[in-house]
Scaffold this motif. Structure first.
Motif, PDB file in Angstrom:
ATOM      1  N   ILE A   1     -21.471  57.647 116.318  1.00 27.46           N
ATOM      2  CA  ILE A   1     -19.260  57.573 115.782  1.00 27.46           C
ATOM      3  C   ILE A   1     -18.746  57.447 114.560  1.00 27.46           C
ATOM      4  O   ILE A   1     -18.840  58.482 114.262  1.00 27.46           O
ATOM      5  N   THR A   2     -19.088  56.622 114.586  1.00 25.95           N
ATOM      6  CA  THR A   2     -19.136  55.521 112.900  1.00 25.95           C
ATOM      7  C   THR A   2     -19.780  56.705 111.926  1.00 25.95           C
ATOM      8  O   THR A   2     -18.898  57.000 110.966  1.00 25.95           O
ATOM      9  N   LYS A   3     -20.669  56.627 111.756  1.00 26.31           N
ATOM     10  CA  LYS A   3     -21.675  57.785 110.678  1.00 26.31           C
ATOM     11  C   LYS A   3     -20.974  58.844 110.889  1.00 26.31           C
ATOM     12  O   LYS A   3     -20.896  59.451 109.466  1.00 26.31           O
ATOM     13  N   GLU A   4     -20.481  59.274 111.721  1.00 25.20           N
ATOM     14  CA  GLU A   4     -19.872  61.408 112.052  1.00 25.20           C
ATOM     15  C   GLU A   4     -18.357  60.826 111.738  1.00 25.20           C
ATOM     16  O   GLU A   4     -18.408  61.549 110.547  1.00 25.20           O
ATOM     17  N   ILE A   5     -17.434  59.543 111.410  1.00 26.28           N
ATOM     18  CA  ILE A   5     -16.450  59.642 111.029  1.00 26.28           C
ATOM     19  C   ILE A   5     -17.385  59.377 109.347  1.00 26.28           C
ATOM     20  O   ILE A   5     -16.394  60.239 108.469  1.00 26.28           O
TER      21      ILE A   5
ATOM     22  N   SER B   1     -13.194  60.553 102.995  1.00 24.84           N
ATOM     23  CA  SER B   1     -13.377  60.363 101.723  1.00 24.84           C
ATOM     24  C   SER B   1     -12.900  59.509 101.257  1.00 24.84           C
ATOM     25  O   SER B   1     -11.975  58.644 101.195  1.00 24.84           O
ATOM     26  N   TYR B   2     -13.518  58.354 100.413  1.00 25.89           N
ATOM     27  CA  TYR B   2     -13.586  56.852 100.100  1.00 25.89           C
ATOM     28  C   TYR B   2     -15.021  56.108  99.703  1.00 25.89           C
ATOM     29  O   TYR B   2     -16.326  56.634 100.154  1.00 25.89           O
ATOM     30  N   THR B   3     -14.623  55.132  99.737  1.00 24.12           N
ATOM     31  CA  THR B   3     -16.073  54.319  98.718  1.00 24.12           C
ATOM     32  C   THR B   3     -15.334  52.703  98.524  1.00 24.12           C
ATOM     33  O   THR B   3     -13.908  52.597  98.885  1.00 24.12           O
ATOM     34  N   GLY B   4     -16.114  52.433  99.681  1.00 26.94           N
ATOM     35  CA  GLY B   4     -15.669  50.551  99.758  1.00 26.94           C
ATOM     36  C   GLY B   4     -15.434  50.654 100.837  1.00 26.94           C
ATOM     37  O   GLY B   4     -16.741  51.288 102.193  1.00 26.94           O
ATOM     38  N   VAL B   5     -15.331  49.253 101.494  1.00 27.35           N
ATOM     39  CA  VAL B   5     -15.626  48.243 102.843  1.00 27.35           C
ATOM     40  C   VAL B   5     -14.698  49.413 103.902  1.00 27.35           C
ATOM     41  O   VAL B   5     -13.261  49.179 103.562  1.00 27.35           O
ATOM     42  N   PHE B   6     -14.625  49.552 105.325  1.00 31.13           N
ATOM     43  CA  PHE B   6     -13.549  49.809 105.874  1.00 31.13           C
ATOM     44  C   PHE B   6     -14.404  49.697 106.582  1.00 31.13           C
ATOM     45  O   PHE B   6     -15.044  49.693 107.629  1.00 31.13           O
ATOM     46  N   GLU B   7     -13.354  50.018 108.223  1.00 27.78           N
ATOM     47  CA  GLU B   7     -13.325  50.072 109.859  1.00 27.78           C
ATOM     48  C   GLU B   7     -12.930  50.566 110.396  1.00 27.78           C
ATOM     49  O   GLU B   7     -11.848  51.265 109.904  1.00 27.78           O
ATOM     50  N   VAL B   8     -13.823  50.691 111.710  1.00 29.75           N
ATOM     51  CA  VAL B   8     -13.340  51.615 112.839  1.00 29.75           C
ATOM     52  C   VAL B   8     -13.638  50.723 113.828  1.00 29.75           C
ATOM     53  O   VAL B   8     -14.491  50.214 114.547  1.00 29.75           O
ATOM     54  N   ALA B   9     -12.426  50.944 114.441  1.00 30.00           N
ATOM     55  CA  ALA B   9     -12.179  49.596 116.129  1.00 30.00           C
ATOM     56  C   ALA B   9     -12.250  50.883 117.195  1.00 30.00           C
ATOM     57  O   ALA B   9     -11.977  52.029 117.181  1.00 30.00           O
ATOM     58  N   PHE B  10     -12.870  50.729 118.394  1.00 28.13           N
ATOM     59  CA  PHE B  10     -12.815  51.110 119.084  1.00 28.13           C
ATOM     60  C   PHE B  10     -12.221  49.959 121.026  1.00 28.13           C
ATOM     61  O   PHE B  10     -12.334  49.162 120.955  1.00 28.13           O
TER      62      PHE B  10
ATOM     63  N   LYS C   1     -14.376  49.178 131.019  1.00 27.31           N
ATOM     64  CA  LYS C   1     -15.244  48.797 132.515  1.00 27.31           C
ATOM     65  C   LYS C   1     -16.429  49.801 133.118  1.00 27.31           C
ATOM     66  O   LYS C   1     -17.081  49.594 133.170  1.00 27.31           O
ATOM     67  N   SER C   2     -15.870  51.156 132.756  1.00 23.11           N
ATOM     68  CA  SER C   2     -16.746  52.153 133.525  1.00 23.11           C
ATOM     69  C   SER C   2     -17.667  52.784 131.833  1.00 23.11           C
ATOM     70  O   SER C   2     -18.948  54.009 132.201  1.00 23.11           O
ATOM     71  N   GLY C   3     -17.678  52.402 131.398  1.00 24.15           N
ATOM     72  CA  GLY C   3     -18.867  52.420 129.834  1.00 24.15           C
ATOM     73  C   GLY C   3     -17.537  54.135 129.300  1.00 24.15           C
ATOM     74  O   GLY C   3     -18.478  54.257 127.995  1.00 24.15           O
ATOM     75  N   ASN C   4     -16.484  54.094 129.188  1.00 22.57           N
ATOM     76  CA  ASN C   4     -16.345  54.885 128.131  1.00 22.57           C
ATOM     77  C   ASN C   4     -15.396  55.026 127.327  1.00 22.57           C
ATOM     78  O   ASN C   4     -15.108  53.394 126.728  1.00 22.57           O
ATOM     79  N   LEU C   5     -15.824  54.978 125.625  1.00 29.44           N
ATOM     80  CA  LEU C   5     -15.547  55.204 124.647  1.00 29.44           C
ATOM     81  C   LEU C   5     -14.615  55.507 124.137  1.00 29.44           C
ATOM     82  O   LEU C   5     -14.118  56.848 124.268  1.00 29.44           O
ATOM     83  N   TYR C   6     -13.186  54.913 123.315  1.00 28.63           N
ATOM     84  CA  TYR C   6     -12.376  55.580 122.781  1.00 28.63           C
ATOM     85  C   TYR C   6     -12.037  55.156 120.914  1.00 28.63           C
ATOM     86  O   TYR C   6     -12.028  53.919 121.372  1.00 28.63           O
ATOM     87  N   VAL C   7     -11.717  55.869 120.900  1.00 29.38           N
ATOM     88  CA  VAL C   7     -12.110  55.779 118.974  1.00 29.38           C
ATOM     89  C   VAL C   7      -9.965  54.891 119.098  1.00 29.38           C
ATOM     90  O   VAL C   7      -9.142  55.608 119.133  1.00 29.38           O
ATOM     91  N   LYS C   8     -10.126  53.684 118.001  1.00 34.05           N
ATOM     92  CA  LYS C   8      -8.492  52.890 117.970  1.00 34.05           C
ATOM     93  C   LYS C   8      -8.014  53.523 117.035  1.00 34.05           C
ATOM     94  O   LYS C   8      -7.011  54.231 117.131  1.00 34.05           O
ATOM     95  N   ARG C   9      -8.908  53.102 116.163  1.00 36.44           N
ATOM     96  CA  ARG C   9      -8.009  53.480 114.401  1.00 36.44           C
ATOM     97  C   ARG C   9      -9.303  53.643 113.251  1.00 36.44           C
ATOM     98  O   ARG C   9     -10.047  52.984 113.701  1.00 36.44           O
ATOM     99  N   ILE C  10      -9.317  53.896 112.354  1.00 31.71           N
ATOM    100  CA  ILE C  10      -9.703  53.673 111.239  1.00 31.71           C
ATOM    101  C   ILE C  10      -8.593  53.662 110.261  1.00 31.71           C
ATOM    102  O   ILE C  10      -8.154  53.198 109.865  1.00 31.71           O
TER     103      ILE C  10
END
Length: 390
Positions: free
Chosen positions: A238-242, A247-256, A260-269
């Motif tokens: 998912i992070t690679k897809e984002i 369009s960006y150069t530098g460091v950024f964060e992707v939060a998830f 408990k059931s193993g579902n992933l949600y993207v929280k923010r960038i």
């Protein structure tokens, strides 16, 4: 000589004066690069370390232009800088990060459109302009949920948690401020994130971390995150897809969020350096600040290697005495005191952080828990973990 590369002897300009800037100033000066800092508060460590500093509001275009013209490259060290400021600076000097990612992530409606375009799994939400919209949307969004302004960065006092129908009427005053987003609160088990370094020619991923928040403040970051291999792989996919679509150069964060059931949600960038990356000062072969500097300087990125498990914990002004005791007895603890913190403040504020190295994450967490200074067990209440930048 390539004029797009920031070389030793050149000048880096930093906009903002949060603690993110401190490591960046040190990394730049170690590389022989001069540093200027522009911000609205002269009483910060980032300002203190700079070769030159300009104190002024971020809407003073004359001061901004003068600052930009003294710099070969300018970077913003947090996502709180308005995209319009970045666009203005970019007309007078190089700003490799650009403003596109900021414009998207500072507006919740644009952020949701970006996520939707990539078909990412996010918390259910609805756009709200009136009280009737809340009553109509709550059926599909569900309880508990949170009402947030479309524009980020307005503070927690502009948000409202809705636990039952009787809470909805409290939204009336908030909606006078403008358009809102009603978002379901995900009952997650872990909050995870990836710090990414991106250039036009390459991308490097720091190891996935687990973040623990309390009272809207980051309390601890753990690396490596204790997750299954399939979850690790899906987060990186998912992070690679984002990254490929940002369009960006530098460091950024992707939060998830991970349930408990193993579902992933993207929280923010977060299109800037983030505190979660401080853990890499000891955990990997290159720090977040050094990798960000390489990216915005036009240099090749360092391939990232995890060296050892590390947990970083943050301490407040009220915990400083306990921290000083640990200073004397912990050979595997590395202390970072924020020099400009006012210890006499009535409100407990973050005064620094400690990086704890160990053979395993469990050993590091046990050492931290045994001190009695922190309570960093994973929160069971989803309300405890909202972060300040969201």
């Amino acid at each position: 000589m390539d004029n797009s590369v920031l070389n030793p002897g050149g000048t880096l300009g930093i906009i903002g004066n949060s603690t993110n800037g401190v490591g960046l100033v040190i990394a730049a000066r170690n590389a022989g690069i001069n540093v200027g800092v522009y911000g609205d508060d002269e009483n910060t460590e980032t300002m203190e370390l700079a070769d030159f500093r300009v104190v002024g509001p971020l809407n003073d275009q004359q001061q901004l232009q003068n600052f930009a013209e003294r710099c070969d490259v300018v970077t913003y060290e947090s996502e709180r800088v308005d995209a319009s400021v970045v666009n203005f600076l970019a007309s007078h000097t190089q700003v490799p990060q650009g403003a596109d990612a900021l414009e998207i992530m500072q507006d919740r409606s644009l952020e949701r459109a970006f996520f939707s375009q990539l078909n990412l799994n996010v918390a259910p939400s609805a756009t709200i302009v009136s009280l009737d919209d809340v009553y109509q949307a709550i059926g599909s969004i569900g309880y508990p949920s949170v009402l947030k302004p479309i524009q980020k960065g307005l503070g927690q006092n502009r948000q409202l948690e809705i636990k039952t129908q009787t809470d909805i009427v409290k939204a009336a005053d908030l909606l006078d401020w403008g358009t809102y987003l009603l978002e379901s609160l995900i009952p997650y088990d872990k909050e995870l994130s990836v710090v990414v370094a991106k250039t036009p020619t390459g991308t490097e991923y720091f190891p996935i971390v687990e973040n623990r928040y309390r009272d809207h403040q980051l309390l601890a970051t753990i690396v490596p995150a204790q997750i299954d291999a399939d979850v690790n792989d899906e987060i990186l996919r998912i992070t690679k897809e984002i990254s490929d679509n940002l369009s960006y150069t530098g460091v950024f964060e992707v939060a998830f969020f991970l349930t408990k059931s193993g579902n992933l949600y993207v929280k923010r960038i977060v299109p800037a350096m983030h505190q979660a990356g401080y853990v890499f000062d000891r955990a990997t072969n290159i720090s977040m600040a050094e990798q960000h500097l390489r990216a915005i300087s036009g240099l090749p990125l360092m391939p990232i290697k995890l060296l050892q498990p590390v947990v970083v914990v943050y301490f407040t002004t009220n915990q400083v005495n306990g921290i000083r005791t640990q200073w004397q007895i912990k050979p595997n603890w590395f202390f970072n005191f924020y020099h400009r913190t006012k210890l006499q403040s009535e409100k407990a504020i973050i005064a620094g952080h400690v990086l704890v190295e160990a053979e395993t994450v469990k050993e590091a967490l046990d050492q931290i828990d045994d001190t009695g200074i922190w309570r960093i067990a994973r929160p069971t209440n989803i309300n405890e973990t909202a972060s300040t930048s969201d």
